[in-house]
Design a protein around this motif. Sequence first.
Motif, PDB file in Angstrom:
ATOM      1  N   PHE A 144       0.825  -1.217   0.000  1.00 31.43           N
ATOM      2  CA  PHE A 144       0.000   0.000   0.000  1.00 31.43           C
ATOM      3  C   PHE A 144       0.854   1.259   0.000  1.00 31.43           C
ATOM      4  O   PHE A 144       1.880   1.329   0.691  1.00 31.43           O
ATOM      5  CB  PHE A 144      -0.912   0.028   1.222  1.00 31.43           C
ATOM      6  CG  PHE A 144      -2.026  -0.959   1.143  1.00 31.43           C
ATOM      7  CD1 PHE A 144      -3.193  -0.653   0.456  1.00 31.43           C
ATOM      8  CD2 PHE A 144      -1.902  -2.223   1.726  1.00 31.43           C
ATOM      9  CE1 PHE A 144      -4.227  -1.579   0.367  1.00 31.43           C
ATOM     10  CE2 PHE A 144      -2.931  -3.154   1.632  1.00 31.43           C
ATOM     11  CZ  PHE A 144      -4.091  -2.828   0.951  1.00 31.43           C
ATOM     12  N   TYR A 146       1.646   4.448   1.456  1.00 35.33           N
ATOM     13  CA  TYR A 146       1.398   5.164   2.698  1.00 35.33           C
ATOM     14  C   TYR A 146       2.175   6.465   2.691  1.00 35.33           C
ATOM     15  O   TYR A 146       3.298   6.528   2.190  1.00 35.33           O
ATOM     16  CB  TYR A 146       1.849   4.304   3.892  1.00 35.33           C
ATOM     17  CG  TYR A 146       0.721   3.545   4.587  1.00 35.33           C
ATOM     18  CD1 TYR A 146      -0.288   2.924   3.846  1.00 35.33           C
ATOM     19  CD2 TYR A 146       0.690   3.421   5.976  1.00 35.33           C
ATOM     20  CE1 TYR A 146      -1.306   2.220   4.492  1.00 35.33           C
ATOM     21  CE2 TYR A 146      -0.316   2.719   6.627  1.00 35.33           C
ATOM     22  CZ  TYR A 146      -1.320   2.128   5.875  1.00 35.33           C
ATOM     23  OH  TYR A 146      -2.323   1.439   6.513  1.00 35.33           O
ATOM     24  N   GLN A 178      -8.528  -1.251   3.859  1.00 36.62           N
ATOM     25  CA  GLN A 178      -7.619  -1.812   2.874  1.00 36.62           C
ATOM     26  C   GLN A 178      -7.910  -3.303   2.668  1.00 36.62           C
ATOM     27  O   GLN A 178      -8.067  -4.044   3.635  1.00 36.62           O
ATOM     28  CB  GLN A 178      -6.180  -1.664   3.380  1.00 36.62           C
ATOM     29  CG  GLN A 178      -5.828  -0.242   3.782  1.00 36.62           C
ATOM     30  CD  GLN A 178      -4.502  -0.163   4.563  1.00 36.62           C
ATOM     31  OE1 GLN A 178      -4.430   0.424   5.636  1.00 36.62           O
ATOM     32  NE2 GLN A 178      -3.460  -0.771   4.028  1.00 36.62           N
ATOM     33  N   THR A 180      -6.616  -6.920   1.673  1.00 34.41           N
ATOM     34  CA  THR A 180      -5.319  -7.592   1.692  1.00 34.41           C
ATOM     35  C   THR A 180      -5.565  -9.092   1.801  1.00 34.41           C
ATOM     36  O   THR A 180      -6.517  -9.520   2.460  1.00 34.41           O
ATOM     37  CB  THR A 180      -4.470  -7.041   2.855  1.00 34.41           C
ATOM     38  OG1 THR A 180      -3.152  -7.557   2.775  1.00 34.41           O
ATOM     39  CG2 THR A 180      -5.072  -7.389   4.205  1.00 34.41           C
ATOM     40  N   THR A 222      -7.694   2.670  10.312  1.00 35.95           N
ATOM     41  CA  THR A 222      -7.723   1.833   9.113  1.00 35.95           C
ATOM     42  C   THR A 222      -8.212   0.446   9.509  1.00 35.95           C
ATOM     43  O   THR A 222      -8.210   0.075  10.685  1.00 35.95           O
ATOM     44  CB  THR A 222      -6.352   1.757   8.409  1.00 35.95           C
ATOM     45  OG1 THR A 222      -6.571   1.256   7.070  1.00 35.95           O
ATOM     46  CG2 THR A 222      -5.371   0.853   9.136  1.00 35.95           C
ATOM     47  N   THR A 224      -8.412  -3.780   7.824  1.00 32.76           N
ATOM     48  CA  THR A 224      -8.008  -4.670   6.744  1.00 32.76           C
ATOM     49  C   THR A 224      -9.127  -5.671   6.523  1.00 32.76           C
ATOM     50  O   THR A 224      -9.626  -6.298   7.452  1.00 32.76           O
ATOM     51  CB  THR A 224      -6.710  -5.418   7.079  1.00 32.76           C
ATOM     52  OG1 THR A 224      -6.872  -6.072   8.330  1.00 32.76           O
ATOM     53  CG2 THR A 224      -5.553  -4.460   7.173  1.00 32.76           C
ATOM     54  N   PRO A 230      -2.941  -5.962  -2.828  1.00 26.79           N
ATOM     55  CA  PRO A 230      -3.445  -4.772  -2.150  1.00 26.79           C
ATOM     56  C   PRO A 230      -4.451  -3.982  -2.994  1.00 26.79           C
ATOM     57  O   PRO A 230      -4.173  -3.682  -4.152  1.00 26.79           O
ATOM     58  CB  PRO A 230      -2.174  -3.945  -1.934  1.00 26.79           C
ATOM     59  CG  PRO A 230      -1.294  -4.318  -3.090  1.00 26.79           C
ATOM     60  CD  PRO A 230      -1.562  -5.781  -3.319  1.00 26.79           C
ATOM     61  N   LEU A 232      -7.730  -0.806  -2.335  1.00 27.38           N
ATOM     62  CA  LEU A 232      -8.420   0.072  -1.379  1.00 27.38           C
ATOM     63  C   LEU A 232      -9.883  -0.339  -1.301  1.00 27.38           C
ATOM     64  O   LEU A 232     -10.581  -0.321  -2.322  1.00 27.38           O
ATOM     65  CB  LEU A 232      -8.338   1.526  -1.858  1.00 27.38           C
ATOM     66  CG  LEU A 232      -9.194   2.518  -1.039  1.00 27.38           C
ATOM     67  CD1 LEU A 232      -8.599   2.742   0.343  1.00 27.38           C
ATOM     68  CD2 LEU A 232      -9.358   3.834  -1.801  1.00 27.38           C
ATOM     69  N   VAL A 331      -4.331   0.130  -6.263  1.00 29.70           N
ATOM     70  CA  VAL A 331      -3.460   1.073  -5.558  1.00 29.70           C
ATOM     71  C   VAL A 331      -2.187   1.250  -6.375  1.00 29.70           C
ATOM     72  O   VAL A 331      -1.739   0.320  -7.058  1.00 29.70           O
ATOM     73  CB  VAL A 331      -3.129   0.592  -4.120  1.00 29.70           C
ATOM     74  CG1 VAL A 331      -4.426   0.325  -3.348  1.00 29.70           C
ATOM     75  CG2 VAL A 331      -2.227  -0.613  -4.109  1.00 29.70           C
TER      76      VAL A 331
END
Lengths: 384, 384, 384, 384
Positions: A144, A146, A178, A180, A222, A224, A230, A232, A331
């Motif tokens: 991701f 960041y 996110q 994942t 956040t 997951t 990855p 969003l 992403v």
Amino acid sequence: MTERTRTSSGFFVTREAPIHADDPVATPTAPPPDIVRAAYAELVVTDLARSREFYVDVLGMSVTEEDENAVYLRTLEEFIHHNLVIRRGPVAALAALSYRVRTPEDLDRAVAFYTELGCRTERRAEGFTKGIGDSVRVVDPLGFPYEFFYETEHVERLAWRYDLYTPGALVRLDHFNQVTPDVPRAVKHYQDLGFRVTEDIQDEAGTTYAAWMRRKPTVHDTATTGGDGPRLHHVAFATHEKHNILAICDKLGALRLSDRIERGPGRHGVSNAFYLYLRDPDGHRIEIYTQDYYTGDPDNPVVTWDVHDNQRRDWWGTPVVPSWYTEASLVLDLDGNPQPVVSRTDSSELEVTIGADGFSYTRELGDEDLPDWKKGEYKLGHQL
Amino acid sequence: MTERTRTSSGFFVTREAPIHADDPVATPTAPPPDIVRAAYAELVVTDLARSREFYVDVLGMSVTEEDENAVYLRTLEEFIHHNLVIRRGPVAALAALSYRVRTPEDLDRAVAFYTELGCRTERRAEGFTKGIGDSVRVVDPLGFPYEFFYETEHVERLAWRYDLYTPGALVRLDHFNQVTPDVPRAVKHYQDLGFRVTEDIQDEAGTTYAAWMRRKPTVHDTATTGGDGPRLHHVAFATHEKHNILAICDKLGALRLSDRIERGPGRHGVSNAFYLYLRDPDGHRIEIYTQDYYTGDPDNPVVTWDVHDNQRRDWWGTPVVPSWYTEASLVLDLDGNPQPVVSRTDSSELEVTIGADGFSYTRELGDEDLPDWKKGEYKLGHQL
Amino acid sequence: MTERTRTSSGFFVTREAPIHADDPVATPTAPPPDIVRAAYAELVVTDLARSREFYVDVLGMSVTEEDENAVYLRTLEEFIHHNLVIRRGPVAALAALSYRVRTPEDLDRAVAFYTELGCRTERRAEGFTKGIGDSVRVVDPLGFPYEFFYETEHVERLAWRYDLYTPGALVRLDHFNQVTPDVPRAVKHYQDLGFRVTEDIQDEAGTTYAAWMRRKPTVHDTATTGGDGPRLHHVAFATHEKHNILAICDKLGALRLSDRIERGPGRHGVSNAFYLYLRDPDGHRIEIYTQDYYTGDPDNPVVTWDVHDNQRRDWWGTPVVPSWYTEASLVLDLDGNPQPVVSRTDSSELEVTIGADGFSYTRELGDEDLPDWKKGEYKLGHQL
Amino acid sequence: MTERTRTSSGFFVTREAPIHADDPVATPTAPPPDIVRAAYAELVVTDLARSREFYVDVLGMSVTEEDENAVYLRTLEEFIHHNLVIRRGPVAALAALSYRVRTPEDLDRAVAFYTELGCRTERRAEGFTKGIGDSVRVVDPLGFPYEFFYETEHVERLAWRYDLYTPGALVRLDHFNQVTPDVPRAVKHYQDLGFRVTEDIQDEAGTTYAAWMRRKPTVHDTATTGGDGPRLHHVAFATHEKHNILAICDKLGALRLSDRIERGPGRHGVSNAFYLYLRDPDGHRIEIYTQDYYTGDPDNPVVTWDVHDNQRRDWWGTPVVPSWYTEASLVLDLDGNPQPVVSRTDSSELEVTIGADGFSYTRELGDEDLPDWKKGEYKLGHQL
């Protein structure tokens, strides 16, 4: 699973998140930056005018600044330059999830932390977006993008400007989410970065489907969600009250844009917040969210939901639409190229709870304390 | 179809309901009784204690009086003895839809009106339920058990008793909704009984799928929904605000009874009201409803919705669950026997709008004034 | 006083309004026109632009039509041409309180009714304002300019246009309120005109301080407040929910116009509605109002409040500001000249309840069932 | 005064609170304990049953535990044993303002910090109240009884138990408010203890009338109000929405306890929260509060209000009742004796803003950009 207590509401609480990662990211010896909160997201959109219409004319966000390539937006209670950037680009994607840190020195810590992890990092004294100063961007171990920053231009907090409020007024950025493939791996890494788990969804076999993690004392900065990543899942903005969220739906109906509503409105089980999920013109998912609870105590109880509890995702038992599980935004890496997506190998929440093989319960089966009429009725059976 | 004007919201308004009945019930020469409003429903339930728990403990209705066979319930703003009776019986069904009339003499008019129509009528000076005096019950030409009364015991209107309010407090009975195979036939008959149409759903071929009719100046005192009938679709109670309806959902979740929620909460297109549909322990459908509009003008514009307009039933485009179209309560004749159900032969709203052959639009196709991104996206495609 | 029942909330209910007029207006032999509802007010304002800013920019009313002399305004659920006219003039005053009647023939009845009473009447086939057809205006026996009309231009009911809603959106005109020296005389006359009393305020000696009267089934279409008159006390518009009213206050604060708020927001005892009183730029009083109760039954219980009950005007016991009792708008005759104001000779509600000689109780004195701590505390004593 | 920016809402923002103490408490060399948040208050009440009725039956708080001397209460989102203790005693007073600290070791820091200040401290391993472990109590340099603890018994967070919610449900303890003669002295000391100023009220001469200070990222965990002290001004609990606060008023009216309402409901200028002030049976003041804003950023802008701004205390300009300024609860020392009260010598906010010599403005005088009709009107002039 660690010791846990079942609440009268049907879920479990523990003192520490009982999540174990089989394939952990290494924990750096360098201390993490001190993150204050989720601050802004930068989304790449394919038609800037169309996206501006959605965020400004439909959702009522305030424009701090704009040019031909980007619009810098903020909600009514924000005093930093923006909490959303929409930027024109060839492929709809997430360019950055940006966190505010406590001091300028935390940027040095961020560089050291990610460098030790072998991640690509880039620091720009002038910032990556307008209104933001010295910043560090990285591709984190989960893929991701960041960002961390301290310096920012202050703008007026419009909280008292009720003449600017719309019926669906957005007041704060609340959190990111996110997607994942390996949730425990992600949780362990974000715990290393200083996040604390507040809630999660598991099954009896110990598979973790999703986890919520916070820096500021709300349910999350956040989360997951297990899936191909990855990617969003969404960015969430807060309103003051529930009727504000209903008003957004009403307005979308009036504009004949009701198909921008993907899921909700409803009450989450996880977080206890009232929610709505929208899709922007590029399909980026935006949650509107209000009224979760304070989590700032060091021993804040961690809530664990059974993946088969039909009220975990929606407290009213409303089925989750499949697109909410399967669709998400690409992403970008630091060069602006989409990151490749890796498939989830753990069980899919969609599959174990919806459809031919999935099951969910409203009340736990075999609960002999319930009167007969409270047993064994399934909302999904009513609906599909 | 008669002359009509398309509104900026996408539906049509006419001065008179453009509904034609091919197989009308005869219009009596006797004038109809002067109906004030929908007053109460009498529901037969198979487990009185379980139903009492639902209406009193979950929904918070006040018990005016009760015995081993029946519970007489009212909402907080009602001053007549009850606006719902639940009575123990062998088969879950509707025993009566009861209307208040303006004067005692209107009972004579009711007898004459239905006698001329050849309907069975029964008049009891002592009433059919506690708290109600001289009453007439009939099986109307559409097979529904209708009651008319003027005399009633006054009880305290609890509107100011905020110490008794719950978060989901019900304040008024709002309307009934009846399932009938031939909607235009039903509309014509209820117009003869003095009702006025406020809204309806039609298609381009002139098929009428549903119609809303009022005596008091709200959108309806009763509605007819096309389907196999005579059956009771639902009884609706009003709250003051939208958050009251959300609170009922939250409470059902807390009680692990979320599967009592069948549809909603949402915003109706028809009526513009905020709604929720519940199913009681016997499956009787109860709507919770708030904030429709005033319709008392003699030339109140009649609203006609296209059956393919995806926002007609839910302004936010949320799909209607199939059970809402197909399931309904049996209705009893004056001897307490269930009326036989006759199949609908006109098109089914479920079939023409949902599933393989059905279609619905959010925006009208071919509207060339819309930007590309507003065209041709279907919420159902997102969801199923 | 007639037979009455004390409710558990502290006020009394009777079946008929126990109001006796010592100096009644004669009852005409001609039947009154059949009034449907309070439809619109015409207010003369001294600075049209400034008033337009208040009603349109601050309160968010929709402009149906305007010219250099007048602005025709409506709320979101109204389908007739306007429910407020502001017209430029030399003296701020009320030009007309206008009622919709059921049929065109009701205008003939209005002429006959008022002619028999010796009142000046004027009929104009083209109407007195734009958007309204054949109309009758009179100076009624109490000195108020009343209008009756049936014909009107239909405009779009904007109820579904949520893109136009503001946080404080006004949806309906609810009622008028008239200041008159002799309340029983006014009540008796308006009963002759077809109104029914729903609530009133009296004292033990039988003095009536105010009364609420309805045609449509809400608490009122108009009310009479005792005081020097004829004057207009206020015109009231309805919102859907209480937060809408709070939003108007918030917006006035943001505009630094909080001194337009005269009284409230609060909960009325009388009517049980949530309320706010504003003063427009000329001092005309506008009430914002929501959630009274249904009164359409022929035997709707009449509520009588004790003038000394401190919760009658505000259920929370908040003191009424003196200006609310003493200030009101002049009313015009048919030539546009202000009507002379006659002083009230009965007791003044302000004087008997506020200040040196007045008293009010929160709980009835001498109620020995109350614990000591519930007795004899007066909110006014806390505050002044 | 330091550099400051005037906002479009009429108040000022600075980066640091411009408050200077002429008579400061010394800053200890020992670091302060790391306070997480305001956790609970212990109030001494003279009639335990009567107070229990107020907090449990009227306000709906949950009883965690109780005995003949004390009731341990909590709001719906609290997971520690209690956030209010009411304890029977001879004199109504505050026994302790209790703060949660981050670690057990912070108790050692508290002892060192206050010992260095020469304050009396008492530490009890078993705690001072049920449900709380190892605790430190002190009389702080301003005379207030402060408590610090980490250990506590976890109880179920009832946030999801909507079956227990009332219309006015309280969900969190939000903050305390302390009356003290020298506000800058208090602010300086609490800054030493780790608090940050978020808002304050000053005049042009630099007199500080009140200040708001936070540990958790809301507007405050405690505030200091200028007046004779040390005394407790109030303890505040939060609801989710504004209608919850209105519901408390409605219920107090229904119980004929409206004189428990001292001030509000209204919108604060300071904090932007919606508020209500109640007085419990002993006169302890309880605020009900909702929807202030996030303040967790290290450079959160500090808001300074002009004491003459009529919207600072109530954004709608509603006058503050004098009792709110003058009345407050005594505070106890560690032996349970009331602390002596010291008079304020600085200007009184009551005197400079209300009454013969005081003045307040709604809009700043001399603002030539305003149209004439926006100038120079004073709400107080309308009302008194």
